[in-house]
Write a protein that holds these residues in place. Structure first.
Motif, PDB file in Angstrom:
ATOM      1  N   SER A 169     -52.769  92.153  -2.583  1.00 60.70           N
ATOM      2  CA  SER A 169     -51.861  92.927  -2.521  1.00 60.70           C
ATOM      3  C   SER A 169     -51.541  93.192  -1.177  1.00 60.70           C
ATOM      4  CB  SER A 169     -51.145  93.823  -3.040  1.00 60.70           C
ATOM      5  OG  SER A 169     -50.847  93.236  -4.698  1.00 60.70           O
ATOM      6  N   ARG A 229     -43.646  96.068  -2.096  1.00 63.96           N
ATOM      7  CA  ARG A 229     -44.417  94.881  -3.435  1.00 63.96           C
ATOM      8  C   ARG A 229     -44.501  93.367  -2.340  1.00 63.96           C
ATOM      9  NH1 ARG A 229     -41.765  97.138  -8.895  1.00 63.96           N
ATOM     10  NH2 ARG A 229     -42.435  99.107  -9.021  1.00 63.96           N
ATOM     11  N   MET A 243     -48.191  97.322  -7.681  1.00 61.74           N
ATOM     12  CA  MET A 243     -46.184  97.631  -7.990  1.00 61.74           C
ATOM     13  C   MET A 243     -46.455  99.319  -7.666  1.00 61.74           C
ATOM     14  SD  MET A 243     -45.369  94.935 -11.006  1.00 61.74           S
ATOM     15  CE  MET A 243     -43.839  95.077 -10.779  1.00 61.74           C
TER      16      MET A 243
END
Length: 316
Positions: A242, A175, A156
């Protein structure tokens, strides 16, 4: 005498590790001394943005010195200014004559199209050097954390939210949607036939992921230095990364666990290619390596130099 110089960029931990490890591997391959500078940085951005993680990496590596010691190294670099500069050389063994009278300088963050070029080819040596560099206190802190079954990294921080109508595939520093992680967790658990525990590693705050934490058997790992979290994540039975996060990618590089990558942001292999004894790629129920990796999840892997005989021997 020739020297290898690493000038750490003003960046996050994952991006700093690229020039650091390239420089260290190059120095080892060519039997040259290594000087590292830039580790006494103070980053104001995380404070101005109110981020949870302040990106202070002091005390992580054995080569670190105090401010005076780093200044001495800067002076050593200045004294060598008459030597020829070779900026971002290929990580390889050079002929003896090509090493003489040179300053080999590494400082750049690699292009997103192939983050691990130059390191992937020397993965085992990179792992060995990395382990030698990391302070024992950092390794001990990582080792006392229970190895996660499913390790999920959610970047984030300075990544922004995806805008409505925006194509996730065509943007960077955005994100990864929360629903994506929830979907992957459900699919992994469906294959495993049990609600395997999930350990979430994130630079965000729990309330920012309140929907994710409505799922059962999910906990948040927090309160550790960034490198401790990276090592702990690398010990997971399976890693869910991510998109565009080099922190995620380094955890995968250090690990032998299946590495699940967002399908919109897969560019070049992190460790090695498909079929080389370890899975990395999008979630794919038709891939036998991925499915067997999930079914074999117990308590995670080993930290840093986890061994996989078939995997390592095929790339010596």
């Amino acid at each position: 005498m020739s020297v290898v110089i690493c000038k750490l960029p003003r960046a996050g931990l994952g991006n700093q590790l690229f020039p650091l490890l390239k420089a260290a591997v190059f120095a080892r391959l060519n039997e040259l001394p290594l000087i590292v500078t830039g580790y006494n940085q103070f980053k104001i951005g995380p404070y101005l943005r109110g981020e949870k993680i302040k990106r202070n990496y002091r005390g992580y590596f054995l080569f670190e010195k105090g401010l005076l010691g780093e200044q001495v190294d800067q002076f050593r670099i200045w004294r060598s200014r008459g030597d020829e500069d070779r900026v971002e050389p290929t990580v390889e063994v050079l002929p003896a004559a090509a090493r003489e009278g040179k300053r080999f300088i590494f400082s750049e963050i690699p292009h997103w199209s192939d983050h691990f070029a130059g390191l992937r080819e020397h993965r085992q040596l990179t792992l060995e050097i990395f382990e030698e560099m990391v302070c024992e206190g950092i390794k001990r802190k990582a080792e006392v954390i229970d190895a996660p079954c499913i390790g999920v990294h959610i970047r984030m921080g300075d990544f922004r939210k995806l805008k409505e109508g925006e194509d996730f595939q065509s943007v960077g520093a955005v994100r990864t949607p929360e629903e994506y992680f929830m979907q992957i967790i459900r699919q992994i658990r469906e294959i495993a036939g049990i609600a395997l525990p999930v350990s979430v590693f994130t630079d965000g705050r729990r309330h920012e992921l309140e929907t994710l934490f409505t799922m059962e058997n999910i906990s948040m790992v927090e309160g550790n230095p960034d490198l401790v979290d990276m090592l702990a994540l690398s010990r997971s039975g399976i890693i869910v990364a991510s998109a565009n996060s080099t922190f995620s990618y380094w955890a995968g590089f250090l690990s032998k666990a299946p590495l699940i990558l967002h399908p919109d942001h897969i560019h070049a292999p992190i460790r090695y290619g498909k079929g080389e004894g370890v899975y990395e790629g999008p979630f794919d129920v038709m891939d036998d390596d991925m499915v067997s990796g999930i079914k074999n999840i117990k308590e995670g892997g080993d930290v840093i130099t986890n061994s996989n005989e078939k995997y390592e021997n095929s790339h010596k």
